[in-house]
Design a protein around this motif. Sequence first.
Motif, PDB file in Angstrom:
ATOM      1  N   HIS A   1       0.851  -1.192   0.000  1.00 31.03           N
ATOM      2  CA  HIS A   1       0.000   0.000   0.000  1.00 31.03           C
ATOM      3  C   HIS A   1       0.879   1.230   0.000  1.00 31.03           C
ATOM      4  N   THR A   2       0.541   2.200  -0.838  1.00 27.36           N
ATOM      5  CA  THR A   2       1.292   3.450  -0.850  1.00 27.36           C
ATOM      6  C   THR A   2       0.347   4.583  -1.196  1.00 27.36           C
ATOM      7  N   GLN A   3       0.755   5.803  -0.910  1.00 18.29           N
ATOM      8  CA  GLN A   3      -0.062   6.956  -1.243  1.00 18.29           C
ATOM      9  C   GLN A   3       0.814   8.160  -1.508  1.00 18.29           C
ATOM     10  N   MET A   4       0.260   9.144  -2.236  1.00 16.68           N
ATOM     11  CA  MET A   4       0.975  10.380  -2.530  1.00 16.68           C
ATOM     12  C   MET A   4      -0.038  11.505  -2.643  1.00 16.68           C
ATOM     13  N   SER A   5       0.436  12.727  -2.481  1.00  9.86           N
ATOM     14  CA  SER A   5      -0.433  13.897  -2.559  1.00  9.86           C
ATOM     15  C   SER A   5      -0.079  14.714  -3.788  1.00  9.86           C
ATOM     16  N   LEU A   6      -1.116  15.299  -4.428  1.00 13.64           N
ATOM     17  CA  LEU A   6      -0.940  16.168  -5.579  1.00 13.64           C
ATOM     18  C   LEU A   6      -1.370  17.572  -5.189  1.00 13.64           C
ATOM     19  N   ALA A   7      -0.566  18.563  -5.540  1.00 10.89           N
ATOM     20  CA  ALA A   7      -0.823  19.936  -5.118  1.00 10.89           C
ATOM     21  C   ALA A   7      -2.085  20.491  -5.755  1.00 10.89           C
ATOM     22  N   GLU A   8      -2.665  21.497  -5.074  1.00 14.15           N
ATOM     23  CA  GLU A   8      -3.891  22.136  -5.546  1.00 14.15           C
ATOM     24  C   GLU A   8      -3.676  22.758  -6.916  1.00 14.15           C
ATOM     25  N   GLY A   9      -4.677  22.609  -7.755  1.00 10.28           N
ATOM     26  CA  GLY A   9      -4.649  23.215  -9.084  1.00 10.28           C
ATOM     27  C   GLY A   9      -3.639  22.585 -10.009  1.00 10.28           C
ATOM     28  N   ALA A  10      -3.337  21.321  -9.773  1.00 11.98           N
ATOM     29  CA  ALA A  10      -2.361  20.664 -10.629  1.00 11.98           C
ATOM     30  C   ALA A  10      -2.844  20.633 -12.073  1.00 11.98           C
ATOM     31  N   GLY A  11      -4.137  20.347 -12.272  1.00 11.15           N
ATOM     32  CA  GLY A  11      -4.690  20.317 -13.616  1.00 11.15           C
ATOM     33  C   GLY A  11      -3.971  19.320 -14.494  1.00 11.15           C
ATOM     34  N   GLY A  12      -4.151  19.401 -15.787  1.00 13.35           N
ATOM     35  CA  GLY A  12      -3.425  18.553 -16.718  1.00 13.35           C
ATOM     36  C   GLY A  12      -3.849  17.108 -16.665  1.00 13.35           C
ATOM     37  N   SER A  13      -2.882  16.232 -16.909  1.00  7.91           N
ATOM     38  CA  SER A  13      -3.178  14.806 -17.025  1.00  7.91           C
ATOM     39  C   SER A  13      -2.602  14.019 -15.853  1.00  7.91           C
ATOM     40  N   LEU A  14      -3.223  12.878 -15.613  1.00 10.87           N
ATOM     41  CA  LEU A  14      -2.775  11.955 -14.570  1.00 10.87           C
ATOM     42  C   LEU A  14      -2.817  10.548 -15.140  1.00 10.87           C
ATOM     43  N   ALA A  15      -1.724   9.809 -14.972  1.00 12.76           N
ATOM     44  CA  ALA A  15      -1.677   8.444 -15.491  1.00 12.76           C
ATOM     45  C   ALA A  15      -0.926   7.558 -14.514  1.00 12.76           C
ATOM     46  N   VAL A  16      -1.236   6.268 -14.573  1.00 13.71           N
ATOM     47  CA  VAL A  16      -0.516   5.271 -13.797  1.00 13.71           C
ATOM     48  C   VAL A  16       0.162   4.338 -14.787  1.00 13.71           C
ATOM     49  N   ARG A  17       1.481   4.168 -14.622  1.00 15.86           N
ATOM     50  CA  ARG A  17       2.271   3.373 -15.559  1.00 15.86           C
ATOM     51  C   ARG A  17       2.949   2.224 -14.844  1.00 15.86           C
ATOM     52  N   ALA A  18       2.906   1.022 -15.462  1.00 13.21           N
ATOM     53  CA  ALA A  18       3.645  -0.152 -14.980  1.00 13.21           C
ATOM     54  C   ALA A  18       4.675  -0.500 -16.043  1.00 13.21           C
ATOM     55  N   GLY A  19       5.952  -0.279 -15.731  1.00 19.91           N
ATOM     56  CA  GLY A  19       6.973  -0.470 -16.758  1.00 19.91           C
ATOM     57  C   GLY A  19       6.771   0.551 -17.857  1.00 19.91           C
TER      58      GLY A  19
ATOM     59  N   THR B   1       0.962   2.004 -19.942  1.00 22.37           N
ATOM     60  CA  THR B   1       0.068   2.894 -19.227  1.00 22.37           C
ATOM     61  C   THR B   1      -1.188   2.120 -18.847  1.00 22.37           C
ATOM     62  N   LEU B   2      -1.449   2.025 -17.556  1.00 21.23           N
ATOM     63  CA  LEU B   2      -2.587   1.247 -17.066  1.00 21.23           C
ATOM     64  C   LEU B   2      -3.871   2.059 -17.098  1.00 21.23           C
ATOM     65  N   VAL B   3      -3.791   3.343 -16.733  1.00 19.23           N
ATOM     66  CA  VAL B   3      -4.964   4.199 -16.714  1.00 19.23           C
ATOM     67  C   VAL B   3      -4.517   5.641 -16.913  1.00 19.23           C
ATOM     68  N   GLU B   4      -5.351   6.431 -17.572  1.00 22.29           N
ATOM     69  CA  GLU B   4      -5.017   7.831 -17.823  1.00 22.29           C
ATOM     70  C   GLU B   4      -6.276   8.668 -17.687  1.00 22.29           C
ATOM     71  N   SER B   5      -6.138   9.876 -17.096  1.00 17.73           N
ATOM     72  CA  SER B   5      -7.298  10.709 -16.849  1.00 17.73           C
ATOM     73  C   SER B   5      -6.890  12.176 -16.862  1.00 17.73           C
ATOM     74  N   LYS B   6      -7.907  13.043 -17.098  1.00 16.23           N
ATOM     75  CA  LYS B   6      -7.693  14.486 -17.060  1.00 16.23           C
ATOM     76  C   LYS B   6      -8.084  15.024 -15.684  1.00 16.23           C
ATOM     77  N   ILE B   7      -7.318  15.998 -15.170  1.00 13.12           N
ATOM     78  CA  ILE B   7      -7.623  16.616 -13.882  1.00 13.12           C
ATOM     79  C   ILE B   7      -8.158  18.019 -14.133  1.00 13.12           C
ATOM     80  N   PRO B   8      -9.373  18.302 -13.691  1.00 10.25           N
ATOM     81  CA  PRO B   8      -9.934  19.652 -13.883  1.00 10.25           C
ATOM     82  C   PRO B   8      -9.055  20.717 -13.213  1.00 10.25           C
ATOM     83  N   GLU B   9      -9.029  21.927 -13.805  1.00 12.66           N
ATOM     84  CA  GLU B   9      -8.188  23.006 -13.303  1.00 12.66           C
ATOM     85  C   GLU B   9      -8.575  23.445 -11.890  1.00 12.66           C
ATOM     86  N   ASP B  10      -9.906  23.391 -11.583  1.00 17.14           N
ATOM     87  CA  ASP B  10     -10.358  23.898 -10.285  1.00 17.14           C
ATOM     88  C   ASP B  10     -10.305  22.846  -9.182  1.00 17.14           C
ATOM     89  N   THR B  11      -9.643  21.718  -9.447  1.00 19.15           N
ATOM     90  CA  THR B  11      -9.543  20.657  -8.442  1.00 19.15           C
ATOM     91  C   THR B  11      -8.620  21.089  -7.296  1.00 19.15           C
TER      92      THR B  11
END
Length: 518
Positions: free
Chosen positions: A449-467, A470-480
């Motif tokens: 189990h692991t965790q990490m924090s992403l700063a406010e207003g990061a926006g852009g893209s988020l993906a999880v990669r194994a080797g 790319t396992l999953v990819e998503s867009k992060i809204p600007e106002d997040t």
Amino acid sequence: RIQILFEYVSIHGRTYSQHNSPLSVSYLLAIQSMSGFGISFGNTSAYVALAQNGDVSVIANSAGERSTSTVVALEEGEVLTATPALQMQTRQPQNAVGNLKNLIQPEKFEHACKGQACKFEGDKDDVKVSFQNSTKKSVSTLINHIFQNLKETADSSLGNEKHEVVLAVPLSASNNYKDLLKSCATSAGFDVVDMIPEPIAALLYYESSEPRVQNGHQLVVRVGGQSTDVSLIKSSAGLYSVVAHNEDFIGGTKFDKEIGKFLCNEFNKKHRVRIEESVRSISKLLRAARETKHMLTLSNTAECRVESLYEGIDMCTPISRPRFETLIQGDITKLMNVIRSTRSSTTHDIGTVVLCGSGSLVSKLSSLISSEFPNSLILNRVPGEVVVQGAARHLLTLHSYPEARSKLELEEMGGILTASLSTVSEEIAVVVDGKDNLVIRAGTPLPHHTQMSLAEGAGGSLAVRAGQTTLVESKIPEDTGDLDLQLEISETGTCELVLKDCGSGERSTMVIPVTGGS
């Protein structure tokens, strides 16, 4: 629910895992109420460390000393241990014996017998000590007396009951050695739940304190009373493997003898005598030399005093640290050669050098090691107590994850303990706006189990990669707002991704099949 870190390490073919396990508050409190001890047993001294309330500490014996001498003596049929035995060794060396740790290791038996006034009988597998009054005791019986003394020390902290204990043992210890030590501890009233190699115990101590040992290649240098062993260990994601290991008969007692020779020569020349003719005088001189060595680790000069050393003549001889370092220069050179030989087993950088054993307190030695590894982190905090505190820390780990031993299904194969664990086959990274953040290394044991924090207003893209996949990819809204990302991989290799908006409390969960297991 509270996250607590589970560390379970291994060495020499014995493999353990490290991961975070979610536990309830009530269970966490139950874990913290558990207690026990770590014990390190050496040729010259032994230590007991209390593991309780999530912390460890070395405890003092009845004499108020944090270390207990492992010399055993006989006086009018009574077996003496600890300080009384050490005093008897000075008065009647023929009725005292030391080096018990080496005496039960056949390959070190002959060296362990050198310089001892008592006699030894039997073969290497069944050694008996013959004292001056013709009383004979087996080495295992004498070790049992030491553990009875250690049990009294343990009882002073937790009361008279059967305490759980983890024993620190040499990396090269045979099964016979482990069985004998476990038998002595059990007979004394301890419940031995595990044994841990000494260099791993030293690393464990620093794994749970600042500064921490990082992943990579680590060098553990233990300079004990009678011997030195140097271990090159590779650590990765909580797994430890031995790259190289070397030993030599260089230790604090060797330094004592060099000081003793110097003092003996000075005394003989001044008074025109030969104190070598008196076993008792030599014994008193060596004890004074040992005390002088300890003083020279703290100051630049020391005065060695012995009342009535020989034929009623007192000795009072000053000695400086430079003189001491000159006397032991030959031994220091040999010791550094052992370190260099071990280090040459890898071309990788050495991230950390851990010094343990009271012999490593010698300033000249620590200075040379620092010069030899200028880019490495040198850890030498309370070197005499590092191993025992690591053993106690290991017991806390076992308490925090009681299913560990059954899950590992350890099997003994040719004297080496092995275990089969599922691991992540490729590194896993979280990619934010094209920037990789490594969160799980390849080879990490499962579950994890692991965790990490992403700063406010990061926006852009988020993906999880194994080797490279790319396992999953998503867009992060600007106002997040701030995001909390958690990854949990099960033993079967299934990955659960939880993304939580810390501001709104909204969360989304996704289950991803991850290639794992090896």
